[in-house]
Design an enzyme around this catalytic site. Structure first.
Site, PDB file in Angstrom:
ATOM      1  N   GLY A   1      -9.209 -49.443  -4.281  1.00 14.63           N
ATOM      2  CA  GLY A   1      -8.280 -50.366  -3.629  1.00 14.63           C
ATOM      3  C   GLY A   1      -7.146 -49.605  -2.973  1.00 14.63           C
ATOM      4  O   GLY A   1      -7.007 -48.390  -3.109  1.00 14.63           O
TER       5      GLY A   1
ATOM      6  N   PRO B   1      -3.339 -48.287  -2.109  1.00 14.84           N
ATOM      7  CA  PRO B   1      -2.264 -47.807  -2.997  1.00 14.84           C
ATOM      8  C   PRO B   1      -1.303 -48.928  -3.350  1.00 14.84           C
ATOM      9  O   PRO B   1      -0.914 -49.728  -2.495  1.00 14.84           O
ATOM     10  CB  PRO B   1      -1.578 -46.717  -2.156  1.00 14.84           C
ATOM     11  CG  PRO B   1      -2.582 -46.313  -1.136  1.00 14.84           C
ATOM     12  CD  PRO B   1      -3.394 -47.531  -0.842  1.00 14.84           C
TER      13      PRO B   1
ATOM     14  N   LYS C   1      -3.861 -50.491 -10.017  1.00 19.63           N
ATOM     15  CA  LYS C   1      -5.012 -49.916 -10.726  1.00 19.63           C
ATOM     16  C   LYS C   1      -4.574 -49.258 -12.037  1.00 19.63           C
ATOM     17  O   LYS C   1      -5.254 -49.384 -13.065  1.00 19.63           O
ATOM     18  CB  LYS C   1      -5.716 -48.905  -9.817  1.00 19.63           C
ATOM     19  CG  LYS C   1      -6.280 -49.520  -8.546  1.00 19.63           C
ATOM     20  CD  LYS C   1      -7.043 -48.510  -7.727  1.00 19.63           C
ATOM     21  CE  LYS C   1      -6.110 -47.524  -7.051  1.00 19.63           C
ATOM     22  NZ  LYS C   1      -5.246 -48.145  -6.038  1.00 19.63           N
TER      23      LYS C   1
ATOM     24  N   HIS D   1      10.289 -55.027  27.168  1.00 14.90           N
ATOM     25  CA  HIS D   1       9.158 -54.522  26.379  1.00 14.90           C
ATOM     26  C   HIS D   1       8.905 -55.410  25.157  1.00 14.90           C
ATOM     27  O   HIS D   1       7.776 -55.844  24.912  1.00 14.90           O
ATOM     28  CB  HIS D   1       9.451 -53.083  25.958  1.00 14.90           C
ATOM     29  CG  HIS D   1       8.342 -52.426  25.206  1.00 14.90           C
ATOM     30  ND1 HIS D   1       7.473 -51.532  25.791  1.00 14.90           N
ATOM     31  CD2 HIS D   1       7.948 -52.537  23.906  1.00 14.90           C
ATOM     32  CE1 HIS D   1       6.595 -51.124  24.891  1.00 14.90           C
ATOM     33  NE2 HIS D   1       6.867 -51.716  23.727  1.00 14.90           N
ATOM     34  N   GLU D   2       9.967 -55.689  24.389  1.00 11.32           N
ATOM     35  CA  GLU D   2       9.787 -56.480  23.169  1.00 11.32           C
ATOM     36  C   GLU D   2       9.451 -57.928  23.494  1.00 11.32           C
ATOM     37  O   GLU D   2       8.673 -58.571  22.773  1.00 11.32           O
ATOM     38  CB  GLU D   2      11.046 -56.400  22.307  1.00 11.32           C
ATOM     39  CG  GLU D   2      11.389 -55.002  21.832  1.00 11.32           C
ATOM     40  CD  GLU D   2      10.257 -54.368  21.043  1.00 11.32           C
ATOM     41  OE1 GLU D   2       9.477 -55.095  20.400  1.00 11.32           O
ATOM     42  OE2 GLU D   2      10.138 -53.129  21.085  1.00 11.32           O
TER      43      GLU D   2
END
Length: 657
Positions: free
Chosen positions: A216, A218, A222, A438-439
């Site tokens: 899985g 990070p 786990k 641009h944004e």
């Protein structure tokens, strides 16, 4: 509260102090041993022995024969004598020194015989450098500093050979404490039953699992699952990492593997958790000596796995983010019998995680955990823990008495788009205008193609970016349609397209966008069979088959896909130019625009355009959604298939001025 220097380095200072004390004791011992010892007055024998221990050169420089010794004895000219194993040392009354060789010991016997038969007092006789003066270990004790260093070196080598393992009886974590990973918990139930009663499995002839592999992303938990499994089974827990078995010394890694499994069998039932097990590596061609050592470690690990008895009560639990890096022989059936994928938390699990971590800080009672969970799609439990902690840091920075909702929202934005830099240099009006355009291009295309929920658009720097468009996923998805991937690439290209539409020139600000779009296009062409030419060949399969391939064809196909989607995005931005103007102007005035305003501007333009279908010359809109049906409220005006059918001559984008 900041700790002092001594508090932060107390262990290191303690070790240094101990070493200095040992060196001081050793130096003092040598100095004391080298000092001449005081002898009682009139004790000629003790004085002679002291001189001999310091240096025997005064005697060995003058060698005499037996007649000289006999004559001196008869005349009474001997002041003192010392007998050793192979020589006799004599000091006369007039201060002369000489010696006689006595390998057979007869001279010493003669002197002692005269002592026993003489009635008067003779010269004093002592024994020098004989085995009877001190025990056999006296010379070793004289070298105790060297012995101490040897013992310390042996202990260090033994410590290096021993794997850095931590054996625990109780981990303090159970399955109920691990939020999320429901599928992984269910898959570990039979493992729990085996470790609780391994003899029952052996009595039925069932072969219990020897190893379980947790895979899985990070931060999905786990390690927490491994600790919880040990607590549920009431088993010992040993935690190591894959890199612990590597060493610069040849053969040490194999010894560590043996010691690890020997300890596990001794403390059965026991769970051996190997975090980042891909650090063990995989066997390959032994082109270097280090490769040979790595192969030997993997071979020893395989041998230890095969050596388990059915009722040994030992389970190896491995965790990795790269399962493809493991040796195929390691993950085959009979060794790592099961591979369990630990997925991302669901909506309800994310809400539980926020409640759990918020309970550890002084948070306000009016927090909307449901909204936080909805806005954190795709985040791991570790990321949620970071968000809560960062929210507490923001509250402390602003000198607040409790953590409120705004702190959590700011922390969530920081996790997704980076920290807002302090003291950033002011941008020129030209650069602010370019960044705003641009944004705004990213935002309107994301809203039009439903690439996700547009949260906000800002021209304030965040992290390394000069401006940010925050688009979050609407739902947890593991399956992505081709139309969704194409829409995401268009969203990434929209900023560059908007710059070209306004300024007839692009800037370096689109570099990261092109990087992400190129990765996605290469994945579509080389792995997912979504290229423009319809090729179904997977480049990963070619690499796995160890076949030589020319990447130029795949690169050309990826570039063709990007060029095609760039043209489509250009046509879309041209049709949304009024919304682009509106959002760009608001960004220049307010610096930050909420995502709801972006969606409203795009929807208003879309509803206005629906009344005039001549926007697409020669075509009429249809309601067929095909793969794009996954988008809620998908409008036929911006159907990708329709836009692609428009000829380039009719809707060519602006060129370079």
């Amino acid at each position: 509260m900041k700790k002092t220097f001594f508090a932060r380095h107390r262990r290191s200072l303690g070790v240094i102090t101990l070493c200095i004390l040992l060196l001081a004791v050793a130096a003092g011992s040598f100095w004391y041993a080298s000092q001449p010892k005081a002898t009682p007055p009139g004790d000629a024998s003790a004085a002679m022995l002291q001189q001999l221990q310091q240096s025997s050169d005064a005697w060995t420089a003058n060698r005499r024969d037996l007649s000289t010794l006999v004559g001196d004895m008869r005349d009474g000219r001997i002041a003192s004598a010392a007998l050793s194993e192979d020589a006799v040392y004599v000091t006369t009354t007039d201060g002369q020194h000489y010696w006689l060789a006595d390998q057979s010991g007869r001279i010493g016997e003669m002197i002692l015989r005269d002592y026993s038969s003489a009635s008067g007092s003779l010269f004093p006789v002592s024994l020098f450098d004989t085995d009877g003066e001190a025990p056999w270990y006296s010379k070793l004790l004289a070298q105790w500093p060297l012995l101490l260093l040897l013992v310390a070196g042996a202990a260090f080598v033994a410590w290096k050979l021993h794997p850095p393992q931590t054996l625990k009886q109780r981990t303090g974590i159970r399955f109920a404490d691990v939020i999320g990973a429901g599928e992984a918990k269910l898959a570990l139930q039979d493992v729990t039953a085996y470790l609780r009663d391994p003899a029952a499995f052996a009595a039925l002839g069932a072969r219990p699992p020897k190893g379980v592999l947790l895979t899985g992303e990070p931060g999905t938990g786990k390690t927490q699952l491994a600790k919880a499994l040990a607590s549920e089974c009431d088993a010992h827990f040993i935690q190591v990492t894959g890199s612990d078995f590597s060493s610069m010394y040849f053969g040490v890694g194999i010894h560590k593997v043996k010691a690890l499994f020997r300890t596990a069998r001794k403390h059965a039932p026991c769970i051996v958790f190997i975090d980042e097990i891909d650090g063990i590596g995989r066997r390959g061609e032994q082109s270097r000596s280090s490769d040979a050592e790595g192969n030997r470690i993997v071979n020893q690990f395989l041998t230890e796995l095969d050596g388990f008895a059915a009722d040994s009560g030992v389970l190896v639990l491995g965790a990795t983010n790269f399962p493809n890096s493991l040796d195929p022989a390691l993950v085959r059936e009979g060794r790592f019998d099961r591979s369990i994928a630990v997925g991302l938390p669901s909506l309800a699990e994310r809400e539980q995680l926020f409640r759990l971590y918020a309970g550890k800080v002084k948070a306000s009672g009016t927090l909307d955990f449901a909204q936080l969970a909805r806005n954190s799609v795709g985040l791991t439990p570790a990321a949620i823990a970071y968000i809560v902690n960062h929210a507490a840091l923001l509250a402390a920075r602003s000198q607040q008495t409790e953590v409120v909702m705004q702190h959590f929202v700011d922390a969530l934005e920081t996790c997704r788009i980076g920290e807002q830099p302090l003291g950033a240099s002011a941008l020129s009006e030209t650069d602010r205008t370019r960044i705003a355009v641009h944004e705004a291009g990213h935002a309107i295309v994301a809203a039009a193609l439903h690439c996700g929920r547009v949260e906000k658009v800002t021209i304030l720097p965040r992290g390394q970016a000069l401006g940010v468009t925050l688009v979050t996923p609407v739902e947890d998805k593991r399956l992505h349609l081709e139309s969704e991937l194409r829409a995401r690439i268009q969203m990434l290209l929209a900023g560059r397209v908007a710059e070209q539409l306004y300024f007839h020139e692009v800037s370096s600000g689109a570099g990261q966008d092109l990087h992400e779009a190129s990765k996605l296009a290469l994945s579509m062409v080389g792995a997912l069979g979504m290229g423009p030419k319809g090729s179904l060949l997977s480049l990963q399969a070619v690499r796995d088959a160890h076949l030589d391939s020319d990447p130029r064809e795949a690169l050309q196909a990826a570039d063709d896909l990007l060029q095609q989607l760039n043209r489509t995005c250009t046509k879309l931005v041209e049709r949304l130019k009024p919304a682009l103007d509106q959002i760009s102007q608001r960004l220049l005035e307010e610096e930050t625009v909420p995502g709801e305003d972006v969606v409203a501007a795009v929807e208003a333009l879309m509803h206005e355009s629906l009344g005039n279908v001549s926007v697409l010359p020669g075509h009429t809109p249809h309601m067929e959604r095909v793969a794009a049906s996954a988008y809620d409220g998908f409008d036929p005006l911006f159907d990708l298939a329709l836009v692609d059918e428009v000829s380039d001559e009719q809707t060519a984008g602006p060129g370079m001025a």
